[in-house]
Design an enzyme around this catalytic site. Structure first.
Site, PDB file in Angstrom:
ATOM      1  N   LYS A  18       0.715  -1.133   0.189  1.00 34.64           N
ATOM      2  CA  LYS A  18      -0.210   0.133  -0.017  1.00 34.64           C
ATOM      3  C   LYS A  18       0.839   1.386   0.089  1.00 34.64           C
ATOM      4  O   LYS A  18       0.467   1.943  -0.693  1.00 34.64           O
ATOM      5  CB  LYS A  18      -1.105  -0.181   1.338  1.00 34.64           C
ATOM      6  CG  LYS A  18      -1.738  -0.983   1.513  1.00 34.64           C
ATOM      7  CD  LYS A  18      -2.788  -1.085   2.503  1.00 34.64           C
ATOM      8  CE  LYS A  18      -2.171  -1.106   3.943  1.00 34.64           C
ATOM      9  NZ  LYS A  18      -1.341  -2.550   4.210  1.00 34.64           N
ATOM     10  N   ARG A  93      -9.840   0.751   8.375  1.00 30.12           N
ATOM     11  CA  ARG A  93      -9.226  -0.600   8.865  1.00 30.12           C
ATOM     12  C   ARG A  93     -10.330  -1.353   9.437  1.00 30.12           C
ATOM     13  O   ARG A  93      -9.877  -2.547   9.940  1.00 30.12           O
ATOM     14  CB  ARG A  93      -8.043  -0.481   9.508  1.00 30.12           C
ATOM     15  CG  ARG A  93      -6.887  -0.845   9.175  1.00 30.12           C
ATOM     16  CD  ARG A  93      -5.586  -0.404   9.896  1.00 30.12           C
ATOM     17  NE  ARG A  93      -4.432  -1.089  10.017  1.00 30.12           N
ATOM     18  CZ  ARG A  93      -3.301  -0.744   9.501  1.00 30.12           C
ATOM     19  NH1 ARG A  93      -3.218   0.575   8.734  1.00 30.12           N
ATOM     20  NH2 ARG A  93      -2.352  -1.566   9.304  1.00 30.12           N
ATOM     21  N   ARG A 132      11.988  -5.190   5.018  1.00 25.66           N
ATOM     22  CA  ARG A 132      11.690  -3.956   4.524  1.00 25.66           C
ATOM     23  C   ARG A 132      12.688  -2.600   5.435  1.00 25.66           C
ATOM     24  O   ARG A 132      12.854  -3.101   6.727  1.00 25.66           O
ATOM     25  CB  ARG A 132      10.148  -3.511   5.029  1.00 25.66           C
ATOM     26  CG  ARG A 132       9.987  -1.904   4.956  1.00 25.66           C
ATOM     27  CD  ARG A 132       8.618  -1.724   5.153  1.00 25.66           C
ATOM     28  NE  ARG A 132       7.778  -2.262   6.312  1.00 25.66           N
ATOM     29  CZ  ARG A 132       6.515  -2.187   6.395  1.00 25.66           C
ATOM     30  NH1 ARG A 132       5.923  -1.606   5.305  1.00 25.66           N
ATOM     31  NH2 ARG A 132       6.037  -2.827   7.278  1.00 25.66           N
ATOM     32  N   ARG A 164      10.989  -0.839  10.873  1.00 24.30           N
ATOM     33  CA  ARG A 164      10.206  -0.588  12.001  1.00 24.30           C
ATOM     34  C   ARG A 164       9.938  -1.595  13.209  1.00 24.30           C
ATOM     35  O   ARG A 164      10.291  -2.841  12.925  1.00 24.30           O
ATOM     36  CB  ARG A 164       8.795  -0.634  11.072  1.00 24.30           C
ATOM     37  CG  ARG A 164       8.679   0.581  10.483  1.00 24.30           C
ATOM     38  CD  ARG A 164       7.236   0.564   9.840  1.00 24.30           C
ATOM     39  NE  ARG A 164       6.183   0.021  10.250  1.00 24.30           N
ATOM     40  CZ  ARG A 164       4.956  -0.164   9.261  1.00 24.30           C
ATOM     41  NH1 ARG A 164       4.806   0.371   8.096  1.00 24.30           N
ATOM     42  NH2 ARG A 164       3.774  -0.910   9.787  1.00 24.30           N
ATOM     43  N   ARG A 175      -0.092  -9.138  13.478  1.00 25.23           N
ATOM     44  CA  ARG A 175      -0.716  -8.123  12.380  1.00 25.23           C
ATOM     45  C   ARG A 175      -1.631  -8.716  11.300  1.00 25.23           C
ATOM     46  O   ARG A 175      -2.925  -8.141  11.103  1.00 25.23           O
ATOM     47  CB  ARG A 175       0.318  -7.268  12.020  1.00 25.23           C
ATOM     48  CG  ARG A 175       0.884  -6.027  12.869  1.00 25.23           C
ATOM     49  CD  ARG A 175       1.933  -5.248  12.505  1.00 25.23           C
ATOM     50  NE  ARG A 175       1.782  -4.726  11.167  1.00 25.23           N
ATOM     51  CZ  ARG A 175       3.205  -4.533  10.553  1.00 25.23           C
ATOM     52  NH1 ARG A 175       4.347  -4.900  10.931  1.00 25.23           N
ATOM     53  NH2 ARG A 175       2.933  -3.818   9.092  1.00 25.23           N
TER      54      ARG A 175
END
Ligand code: AP5
Length: 218
Positions: A18, A93, A132, A164, A175
């Site tokens: 996203k 969400r 990432r 992160r 998640r």
């Protein structure tokens, strides 16, 4: 009749791309990316009360309560840079957020233009998220294999690259569970209402996914 601005919702599991696609769309259409995750991380860095309260949930991979999110988004989408439209990345969400967005847009005499859902298998999600790195200065998103940075530690702008804290395998697993429970139902909410497109993102390079996206948005 409601005004037609380029108001785009990007839906999909954590790590489906996203943020990566939002940045490309923002550049192509000259409209801002509004990432609720980035906004919350900025609040945390600034040491605000909202940042402190939301960190407790984010670090565990849980959703931040709707009441903390809704005012933040409502305020943001009324800023001057949203006059031509905006991209909602990571919002809504929950079904409650989706209905609240409808109500807010209606009260502003606006309506959604497109909803894009990125379908990516779980196995790929874990690989994408654990590899990432993001730039602390400009926010650019990299991946060690799929979109490597110019050097191991630095972005093209010179900023440091960081992982992160919620990108560990344990937190990503949570998640994904939370996504299935609370966010997946939002797909059905939009699917039946038109202006909805499913983008097949699994096994496809960033540029290939972007071609599918821009075909829908042009
Ligand atoms: P948030 O920051 O929104 O995280 P997320 O939705 O889990 O999504 P991510 O940012 O992890 O992934 P992405 O889909 O943007 O993928 P990306 O482009 O980076 O939210 C974090 C937390 O904040 C939540 O857990 C929650 O606590 C809270 N929160 C936020 N919004 C909320 C809300 N509305 N309500 C309540 N709580 C909220 O890509 C991932 C990696 O894959 C990158 O390395 C990238 O380079 C790579 N990649 C991208 N595309 C491809 C491709 N096609 N092929 C290969 N690699 C690719």
């Amino acid at each position: 009749m409601a005004e037609e601005r380029k108001i785009i919702v990007l839906l999909g599991p954590p790590g489906c791309g996203k943020g990566t696609q939002a940045r490309l769309i923002a550049k192509a259409l000259s409209i801002p990316q509004i990432s609720t995750g980035d906004m919350l991380r900025d609040e945390r860095s600034a040491g605000t009360e909202l940042g402190r309260r939301s960190s407790v949930f984010m670090d565990k991979g849980e959703l931040v309560p709707d009441e903390l999110i809704l005012d933040m988004v409502k305020f943001r989408i009324q800023k001057g840079d949203c006059a031509g439209g905006f991209i909602l990345d990571g919002f809504p969400r929950t079904l409650a957020q989706a209905t609240a967005l409808d109500e807010t847009l209606e009260s502003l005499d606006l309506r959604l233009w497109r909803v894009l859902y990125f379908d990516v298998p779980d196995a790929e999600i874990i690989e994408r998220i654990t590899g990432r790195f993001s730039c602390v200065l400009c926010g650019k998103i990299y991946h060690v294999t799929f979109n490597p940075p110019p050097t191991k530690d630095n972005c093209e702008c010179g900023g440091f690259l960081l992982q992160r804290p919620d990108d560990s395998v344990a937190v990503v697993t949570e998640r994904l569970r939370v996504y299935m429970e609370s966010t997946a139902p939002v797909i059905g909410y939009y699917e039946g209402r038109g202006r909805f497109t499913k983008i097949l993102g699994g096994g496809k390079a960033i540029e290939e996914v972007n071609r599918q996206v821009m075909d829908v948005l042009r």
